[in-house]
Design a protein around this motif. Structure first.
Motif, PDB file in Angstrom:
ATOM      1  N   GLN A   1       0.690  -1.279  -0.120  1.00  0.00           N
ATOM      2  CA  GLN A   1       0.222  -0.134   0.085  1.00  0.00           C
ATOM      3  C   GLN A   1       0.938   1.171  -0.024  1.00  0.00           C
ATOM      4  O   GLN A   1       0.529   2.258  -0.773  1.00  0.00           O
ATOM      5  CB  GLN A   1      -0.924  -0.094   1.392  1.00  0.00           C
ATOM      6  CG  GLN A   1      -2.258  -0.797   1.064  1.00  0.00           C
ATOM      7  CD  GLN A   1      -1.798  -2.254   1.610  1.00  0.00           C
ATOM      8  OE1 GLN A   1      -0.568  -2.627   1.631  1.00  0.00           O
ATOM      9  NE2 GLN A   1      -2.951  -3.153   1.860  1.00  0.00           N
ATOM     10  N   ASP A   2       1.900   1.236   0.933  1.00  0.00           N
ATOM     11  CA  ASP A   2       2.606   2.588   0.913  1.00  0.00           C
ATOM     12  C   ASP A   2       3.535   2.689  -0.182  1.00  0.00           C
ATOM     13  O   ASP A   2       3.736   4.004  -0.952  1.00  0.00           O
ATOM     14  CB  ASP A   2       3.898   2.421   1.823  1.00  0.00           C
ATOM     15  CG  ASP A   2       3.188   2.497   3.454  1.00  0.00           C
ATOM     16  OD1 ASP A   2       1.801   2.954   3.557  1.00  0.00           O
ATOM     17  OD2 ASP A   2       3.478   2.076   4.537  1.00  0.00           O
ATOM     18  N   GLU A   3       4.046   1.740  -0.821  1.00  0.00           N
ATOM     19  CA  GLU A   3       4.694   1.680  -2.026  1.00  0.00           C
ATOM     20  C   GLU A   3       3.885   2.172  -3.339  1.00  0.00           C
ATOM     21  O   GLU A   3       4.020   2.999  -4.160  1.00  0.00           O
ATOM     22  CB  GLU A   3       5.326   0.300  -2.527  1.00  0.00           C
ATOM     23  CG  GLU A   3       6.522   0.017  -1.724  1.00  0.00           C
ATOM     24  CD  GLU A   3       6.169  -0.562  -0.296  1.00  0.00           C
ATOM     25  OE1 GLU A   3       5.066  -0.731   0.017  1.00  0.00           O
ATOM     26  OE2 GLU A   3       6.942  -0.750   0.426  1.00  0.00           O
ATOM     27  N   LEU A   4       2.599   1.733  -3.283  1.00  0.00           N
ATOM     28  CA  LEU A   4       1.612   2.169  -4.364  1.00  0.00           C
ATOM     29  C   LEU A   4       1.354   3.576  -4.409  1.00  0.00           C
ATOM     30  O   LEU A   4       1.385   4.440  -5.367  1.00  0.00           O
ATOM     31  CB  LEU A   4       0.400   1.351  -4.439  1.00  0.00           C
ATOM     32  CG  LEU A   4      -0.821   1.827  -5.437  1.00  0.00           C
ATOM     33  CD1 LEU A   4      -0.160   1.494  -6.679  1.00  0.00           C
ATOM     34  CD2 LEU A   4      -2.026   0.809  -5.384  1.00  0.00           C
ATOM     35  N   LEU A   5       1.182   4.104  -2.992  1.00  0.00           N
ATOM     36  CA  LEU A   5       1.061   5.500  -2.945  1.00  0.00           C
ATOM     37  C   LEU A   5       2.058   6.310  -3.044  1.00  0.00           C
ATOM     38  O   LEU A   5       1.995   7.363  -4.059  1.00  0.00           O
ATOM     39  CB  LEU A   5       0.345   5.697  -1.408  1.00  0.00           C
ATOM     40  CG  LEU A   5       0.135   7.380  -1.230  1.00  0.00           C
ATOM     41  CD1 LEU A   5      -1.253   7.554  -0.874  1.00  0.00           C
ATOM     42  CD2 LEU A   5       0.927   8.102  -0.296  1.00  0.00           C
ATOM     43  N   ALA A   6       3.325   5.830  -2.707  1.00  0.00           N
ATOM     44  CA  ALA A   6       4.619   6.511  -3.087  1.00  0.00           C
ATOM     45  C   ALA A   6       4.728   6.536  -4.648  1.00  0.00           C
ATOM     46  O   ALA A   6       5.187   7.677  -5.201  1.00  0.00           O
ATOM     47  CB  ALA A   6       5.765   5.861  -2.419  1.00  0.00           C
TER      48      ALA A   6
ATOM     49  N   CYS B   1      -9.074   4.782  -3.653  1.00  0.00           N
ATOM     50  CA  CYS B   1      -9.000   4.850  -2.134  1.00  0.00           C
ATOM     51  C   CYS B   1      -8.401   3.284  -1.775  1.00  0.00           C
ATOM     52  O   CYS B   1      -8.800   2.298  -1.876  1.00  0.00           O
ATOM     53  CB  CYS B   1     -10.368   4.859  -1.828  1.00  0.00           C
ATOM     54  SG  CYS B   1     -10.675   4.651   0.080  1.00  0.00           S
ATOM     55  N   ILE B   2      -7.230   3.622  -1.058  1.00  0.00           N
ATOM     56  CA  ILE B   2      -6.447   2.437  -0.514  1.00  0.00           C
ATOM     57  C   ILE B   2      -6.925   2.237   0.828  1.00  0.00           C
ATOM     58  O   ILE B   2      -6.885   3.363   1.641  1.00  0.00           O
ATOM     59  CB  ILE B   2      -5.089   2.545  -0.630  1.00  0.00           C
ATOM     60  CG1 ILE B   2      -4.645   2.739  -2.118  1.00  0.00           C
ATOM     61  CG2 ILE B   2      -4.417   1.347   0.006  1.00  0.00           C
ATOM     62  CD1 ILE B   2      -3.131   3.150  -2.249  1.00  0.00           C
ATOM     63  N   SER B   3      -7.589   1.274   1.034  1.00  0.00           N
ATOM     64  CA  SER B   3      -8.064   1.041   2.668  1.00  0.00           C
ATOM     65  C   SER B   3      -8.045  -0.405   3.259  1.00  0.00           C
ATOM     66  O   SER B   3      -7.879  -1.208   2.598  1.00  0.00           O
ATOM     67  CB  SER B   3      -9.424   1.741   2.666  1.00  0.00           C
ATOM     68  OG  SER B   3      -9.903   1.706   4.104  1.00  0.00           O
ATOM     69  N   GLN B   4      -7.892  -0.425   4.397  1.00  0.00           N
ATOM     70  CA  GLN B   4      -8.066  -1.841   5.226  1.00  0.00           C
ATOM     71  C   GLN B   4      -9.626  -1.848   5.608  1.00  0.00           C
ATOM     72  O   GLN B   4      -9.729  -3.127   6.323  1.00  0.00           O
ATOM     73  CB  GLN B   4      -7.112  -2.009   5.993  1.00  0.00           C
ATOM     74  CG  GLN B   4      -5.655  -1.992   5.589  1.00  0.00           C
ATOM     75  CD  GLN B   4      -4.576  -1.897   6.866  1.00  0.00           C
ATOM     76  OE1 GLN B   4      -4.723  -2.605   7.651  1.00  0.00           O
ATOM     77  NE2 GLN B   4      -3.827  -0.960   6.756  1.00  0.00           N
TER      78      GLN B   4
ATOM     79  N   GLU C   1       0.496  -9.102  -1.346  1.00  0.00           N
ATOM     80  CA  GLU C   1       2.164  -9.143  -1.431  1.00  0.00           C
ATOM     81  C   GLU C   1       2.523  -8.442  -2.755  1.00  0.00           C
ATOM     82  O   GLU C   1       3.517  -9.029  -3.527  1.00  0.00           O
ATOM     83  CB  GLU C   1       2.299 -10.916  -1.750  1.00  0.00           C
ATOM     84  CG  GLU C   1       2.143 -11.410  -0.384  1.00  0.00           C
ATOM     85  CD  GLU C   1       2.376 -12.743  -0.457  1.00  0.00           C
ATOM     86  OE1 GLU C   1       2.648 -13.454  -1.463  1.00  0.00           O
ATOM     87  OE2 GLU C   1       2.285 -13.686   0.673  1.00  0.00           O
ATOM     88  N   GLY C   2       2.132  -7.063  -2.938  1.00  0.00           N
ATOM     89  CA  GLY C   2       2.730  -6.380  -3.968  1.00  0.00           C
ATOM     90  C   GLY C   2       1.897  -6.598  -5.503  1.00  0.00           C
ATOM     91  O   GLY C   2       2.414  -5.993  -6.164  1.00  0.00           O
ATOM     92  N   ARG C   3       0.953  -7.580  -5.389  1.00  0.00           N
ATOM     93  CA  ARG C   3       0.323  -7.753  -6.680  1.00  0.00           C
ATOM     94  C   ARG C   3      -1.055  -7.183  -6.535  1.00  0.00           C
ATOM     95  O   ARG C   3      -1.626  -7.668  -5.433  1.00  0.00           O
ATOM     96  CB  ARG C   3       0.260  -9.144  -6.971  1.00  0.00           C
ATOM     97  CG  ARG C   3       1.565  -9.846  -7.161  1.00  0.00           C
ATOM     98  CD  ARG C   3       1.346 -11.447  -7.620  1.00  0.00           C
ATOM     99  NE  ARG C   3       2.719 -11.990  -7.378  1.00  0.00           N
ATOM    100  CZ  ARG C   3       3.643 -12.130  -8.262  1.00  0.00           C
ATOM    101  NH1 ARG C   3       3.344 -11.766  -9.434  1.00  0.00           N
ATOM    102  NH2 ARG C   3       4.655 -12.793  -7.831  1.00  0.00           N
ATOM    103  N   LEU C   4      -1.609  -6.589  -7.504  1.00  0.00           N
ATOM    104  CA  LEU C   4      -2.852  -6.029  -7.719  1.00  0.00           C
ATOM    105  C   LEU C   4      -3.960  -7.102  -8.400  1.00  0.00           C
ATOM    106  O   LEU C   4      -3.696  -7.216  -9.340  1.00  0.00           O
ATOM    107  CB  LEU C   4      -3.094  -4.699  -8.319  1.00  0.00           C
ATOM    108  CG  LEU C   4      -4.319  -3.962  -8.105  1.00  0.00           C
ATOM    109  CD1 LEU C   4      -4.456  -3.647  -6.366  1.00  0.00           C
ATOM    110  CD2 LEU C   4      -4.285  -2.780  -8.734  1.00  0.00           C
ATOM    111  N   SER C   5      -4.904  -7.333  -7.568  1.00  0.00           N
ATOM    112  CA  SER C   5      -6.164  -8.197  -8.285  1.00  0.00           C
ATOM    113  C   SER C   5      -6.619  -7.564  -9.312  1.00  0.00           C
ATOM    114  O   SER C   5      -6.667  -6.351  -9.260  1.00  0.00           O
ATOM    115  CB  SER C   5      -6.873  -8.923  -7.406  1.00  0.00           C
ATOM    116  OG  SER C   5      -7.862  -7.711  -7.078  1.00  0.00           O
ATOM    117  N   LYS C   6      -7.291  -8.279 -10.248  1.00  0.00           N
ATOM    118  CA  LYS C   6      -8.067  -7.484 -11.168  1.00  0.00           C
ATOM    119  C   LYS C   6      -9.435  -6.844 -10.387  1.00  0.00           C
ATOM    120  O   LYS C   6      -9.868  -7.382  -9.452  1.00  0.00           O
ATOM    121  CB  LYS C   6      -8.738  -8.566 -12.190  1.00  0.00           C
ATOM    122  CG  LYS C   6      -8.489  -8.239 -13.779  1.00  0.00           C
ATOM    123  CD  LYS C   6      -8.866  -9.352 -14.405  1.00  0.00           C
ATOM    124  CE  LYS C   6     -10.140  -8.973 -15.421  1.00  0.00           C
ATOM    125  NZ  LYS C   6     -10.160  -7.819 -16.298  1.00  0.00           N
TER     126      LYS C   6
END
Lengths: 548, 360
Positions: free
Chosen positions: A334-339, A494-497, A514-519
């Motif tokens: 999540q942090d990496e995607l935002l960065a 919107c990234i959220s838990q 684990e760093g992969r984004l689902s469809k």
């Protein structure tokens, strides 16, 4: 698992549609017990709190708070940010000394002067933020917290016993750095259980868990309660409290304002007791989606830190007028995607396109000028500088978009005006724009940070955990603001838990694992079980319970 | 029992009250120290703090005050910018020495030519020397991630060797009968950093120090660069999020502080010191670190702190000669000042509370 099933059913039906079954159950004076609670109540009281008061300079954190926790009861402590929940449990755990008032534990006076004394008396606490060393094993971490640790091999045996007994799968030999958030929490819980506690305090325990992990946790807590352990449970998630807790005490501005039986009270009623008034549920207007605003294709990035997560071939598209919700447990990229989106981490130029233009190589300021704005999860230290005033923090990202600097010189008056606009538009409760960011409560600072980006009229807004630690009313207003933003044609990631949040506001939903984004899938078609599967289950560990 | 309680935000009042309070406590503790050495504490404190300003020989001491304060302020201003950004240039002493060498070298290269451009050229050369010396830790940090504290500090000792080499070799006065040391710039008018107004102590370096204070003040209060410096020091992650190029900031901060230290060295060698000699440097670069913190890393505070520190130097020397105080006692006294400042500093972030040991 009847309790959890109830929760899932409610989530599908939407969180705010139920009504109080018995009007007597919502007792606003706090003195009376509702009739529905008679069978749940255990006659003996474990912890009794009478008139606890604690004042800090300028603010009364707790004012004459009294309530009882029965043996074997799961007791919820509810309240907005800054209502005094943390101070209260810190007093029980011996971290803070009350100014006046008294506590008894199992009939005996209870005056813990430090956590060690509280633990010796049988009180244990699981904090919201874990205090574990990534580089050490589970058993080593647990041994570190003990007064007189046994030999590591014996300890490992004990850990296995306790974790089997309470259905908390945990391997003592694994390195904590490799564990998921849910597994780390289990380490903290097992650490507490090894002390045979009579009272277990849990501060926002589910904020980082997948639905499956929540289910395991709830089963464990129910089992503990059945064994006679009392649990004091702090959470913002009202549906969880309804599913799990026997009784609830509600705090507002440091005072106890009500107590209720969660099972017989709607989430909305509880939220209104917390706020002391009614608030609007976010309303979503159906909208037509426009052209593709943001497109990520085959984005791979190395981790931001030693225990960070690499992004692997991430691809997504967001259209104008649309909210893309990205779920998943924290620490999965999540942090990496935002960065990568904010410009803090650069990538291949064409990996990220904004309205077709490659922007992967641009820095944060250049992206802001193109109206791609972002709000990171960490409020203090990342989204805002703790010791700087709100005026200075308003300048932090609004320099170019709001024209707050001319030829290198800062227009402080304009910056102050912008800060005041954020404060009034987003109802940030603070003495004024000269207040340091760190003096604001978490929820208020979050409103400020989100408001700062929204008022700059973004074309694309990326938010990470927009309502983390924010109370129900403020969370509702932030979600409403996100919806309003899309109504005006902006695209939102919107990234959220908080799955309830994502179900409520997002049009499409994807999971980062684990760093992969689902469809991405259309939100309306998904069930909670689908989402759980998308999130990769409870990290391959089986639930060790028989259903209660 | 006394307890410290965290303030919700730093107290603006205590931020400014702390330094005067620290000075007061230093006087008391210093007085006790002098009394223990068998001196009259009141006399000693008066000799250090009062006599240089208002005593019989104040006409001699007052100009000295400016002469001593100018390099301290000039260097401390540069250091404070870096310190605010979390960039720790500890080697200002080295940049000061190199600035003096390049400044003096530029002047001496034209000896005995009489031209107007020599002194301005020396100013440029001095600043450039200090700048380049400071670029060494900057490049090493940016390229290899080395620690600028260690590199800049070690370069001080390299600079000292360079100074000795220059005094004995390249810059040695050809008419000096073999003695180490360069020609005296005070006797070479086009290169002499003379007093602008006679007998006031105000030379070009003093003027430069005042200008530096004003520029630093504007930079920090109004300019985007000053904001980025503060932001990077307080919240590095927020600075990256805001879009600050932290690597560039390392170069700017080290470069600016190096250039100002080099300037200070050049003004010193061309004026009060007069020549490049082995014992040219007297620790201004290190003392400036104390000055920077004593002045709260704030330009006006640094100005006052520089004057105060100069006063303890001058008053201390007077006390050494007139009261036969050991030099070490004066150094302890100066050290106390920073010690107590750091101690009193706690009050800006914490408040003292008298707590009863109650039974709840």
């Amino acid at each position: 698992m009847p309790k959890y099933a109830a929760r899932a059913a409610v989530m599908r039906a939407g969180p705010h549609v139920r009504h109080c079954r018995s009007p007597n159950a919502c007792d606003r004076t706090g003195a009376r017990q509702g009739p529905g609670g008679a069978e749940e109540r255990v006659s003996t009281t474990l912890l009794s709190i009478r008139g606890l008061t604690k004042a800090y300079p300028g603010v009364t954190a707790n004012d004459d708070v009294s309530f009882d926790v029965a043996k074997g009861e799961v007791h919820a402590l509810l309240g907005e940010n800054g209502a005094g929940k943390s101070t209260l449990v810190k007093m029980i755990y011996g971290l803070v000394k009350p100014d006046s008032g008294a506590m008894t534990l199992d009939g005996a006076p209870f005056v813990p002067t430090e956590p060690r004394a509280a633990r010796a008396s049988g009180a244990a606490m699981v904090f919201q933020h874990f205090s574990l060393f990534d580089a050490m094993t589970v058993a080593e971490n647990i041994a570190l917290g003990m007064e007189d640790p046994p030999r590591l091999r014996d300890l490992a045996t004990r850990i296995r016993e306790v974790s089997d007994q309470y259905g908390l799968p945990l391997d003592p030999a694994r390195r904590v750095g490799d564990l998921s958030a849910g597994e780390r929490q289990r380490v903290e819980i097992v650490r507490c259980l090894l002390q045979d506690p009579r009272l277990l305090i849990m501060d926002e325990p589910t904020s980082v868990l997948t639905p499956q992990e929540v289910r395991i946790l709830f089963a464990t807590l129910s089992k503990l309660a059945a064994d006679g352990v009392s649990i004091l449970y702090i959470s913002h998630k009202l549906e969880e409290i309804r599913a799990l807790c026997n009784r609830a005490t509600i705090l507002r501005q440091g005072r106890k304002v009500a107590s209720c039986l969660p099972a017989d009270t709607t989430a909305r009623e509880m939220a209104e007791m917390m706020v002391g008034g009614s608030f609007k549920t976010p309303a979503r207007a159906r909208r037509a989606t426009g052209e593709i605003a943001l497109e990520i294709s085959d984005l791979s990035l190395p981790p931001a830190s030693a225990f960070g997560t690499a992004l692997k071939h991430v691809a997504l598209t967001v259209r104008q007028g649309e909210i893309l919700g990205i779920g998943g447990v924290a620490g999965n990229g999540q942090d990496e995607l935002l960065a990568a989106l904010s410009g803090e981490m650069r990538s291949r130029a064409d990996a990220i396109r904004l309205f077709g233009q490659p922007i992967g190589r641009l820095g944060p300021e250049a992206r802001r000028r193109r109206r791609l704005l972002s709000a990171p999860e960490q409020r203090l230290g990342h989204a805002a500088a703790p010791d700087m005033s709100l005026t200075e923090n308003a300048f932090l990202t609004a320099k170019d978009r709001e024209g707050l600097a001319r030829r290198g010189f800062i227009g402080w008056r304009a910056a102050r005006g912008f800060a005041e606009k954020i404060i009034s538009t987003f109802d940030v409760r603070t003495p004024g724009p000269d207040t340091a960011a760190r003096a604001l409560s978490g929820g208020n600072l979050q409103k400020f940070v989100i408001g700062r980006e929204m008022l700059q009229r973004p074309e694309v807004l990326v938010v990470n955990q927009p309502t983390w630690g924010v109370d129900a009313a403020a969370a509702a207003s932030i979600r409403q603001a996100l919806l309003d933003l899309t109504a005006s044609g902006a695209a939102v990631v919107c990234i959220s838990q908080d799955l309830d949040e994502l179900m409520e506001i997002s049009d499409r939903f994807a999971v980062l694992n684990e760093g992969r984004l689902s469809k991405a899938r259309t939100t309306g078609d998904l069930s909670v079980e689908d989402i759980g599967l998308m999130m990769g289950g409870a990290h391959g560990m089986e639930v060790a319970h028989a259903p209660a | 029992m006394l307890r410290l309680e965290h303030r919700p935000q730093p107290s603006a009042r205590w931020t400014w009250l702390a330094p005067p309070l620290a000075v007061l406590i230093t006087m008391i503790a210093g007085g006790a120290l002098f009394a223990a050495l068998g001196k009259n504490p009141v006399d000693t404190i008066r000799t250090i703090f009062w006599d240089p300003l208002f005593g019989e020989f104040a006409f001699y001491y007052r100009p000295q005050l400016l002469v001593k304060a100018a390099p301290l302020i000039l260097i401390a201003i540069g250091l404070s910018l870096g310190f605010r950004a979390g960039i720790w240039n500890i080697g200002a002493e080295g940049q000061y020495i190199v600035g003096a060498i390049t400044g003096a070298g530029a002047g001496l290269a034209f000896y005995p030519l009489d031209a107007w451009f020599i002194f301005p050229l020396m100013i440029l050369a001095g600043a450039l020397g200090g700048f380049l010396w400071a670029m060494i830790p900057a490049v090493l940090r940016a390229r290899f991630g080395t620690n600028e504290i260690l590199v800049s500090l070690m370069l001080v000792y390299v600079a000292e060797q360079l100074l000795a080499k220059m005094a004995l070799g390249l810059l040695r006065n050809p008419e000096g009968r073999g003695f180490p040391g360069s020609r005296n710039l005070q006797q070479y008018a086009p290169a002499h950093n003379a007093e602008i107004i006679a007998n006031t102590g105000i030379h070009w370096g003093v003027l430069a120090a005042f200008i530096a204070v004003i520029f630093a003040y504007i930079l920090l209060a109004r300019h985007v660069l000053g904001y980025q410096i503060k932001l990077t020091g307080q919240a590095p992650r927020a600075a990256r999020f805001a879009g600050v190029n932290t690597e560039r900031l390392v170069f700017i901060c080290l470069g600016l502080s190096g250039a100002l230290a080099g300037l200070a060295g050049m003004f010193e060698v061309a004026g009060p010191a007069g020549q490049i000699s082995i014992e040219f440097n007297v620790g201004y670069g290190f003392t400036a670190i104390i000055v920077a913190f004593l002045g709260r890393l704030h330009p006006l505070g640094i100005q006052l702190a520089g004057l105060l520190m100069a006063l303890t130097y001058i008053g201390g020397e007077a006390a050494e000669s007139s009261l036969q105080l050991p030099a070490a006692a004066i150094q302890v006294f100066q050290g106390m000042l920073l010690f107590f400042l750091l101690a009193v500093d706690v009050l800006s972030n914490f408040r003292l509370r008298l707590s009863r040991t109650e039974a709840a």
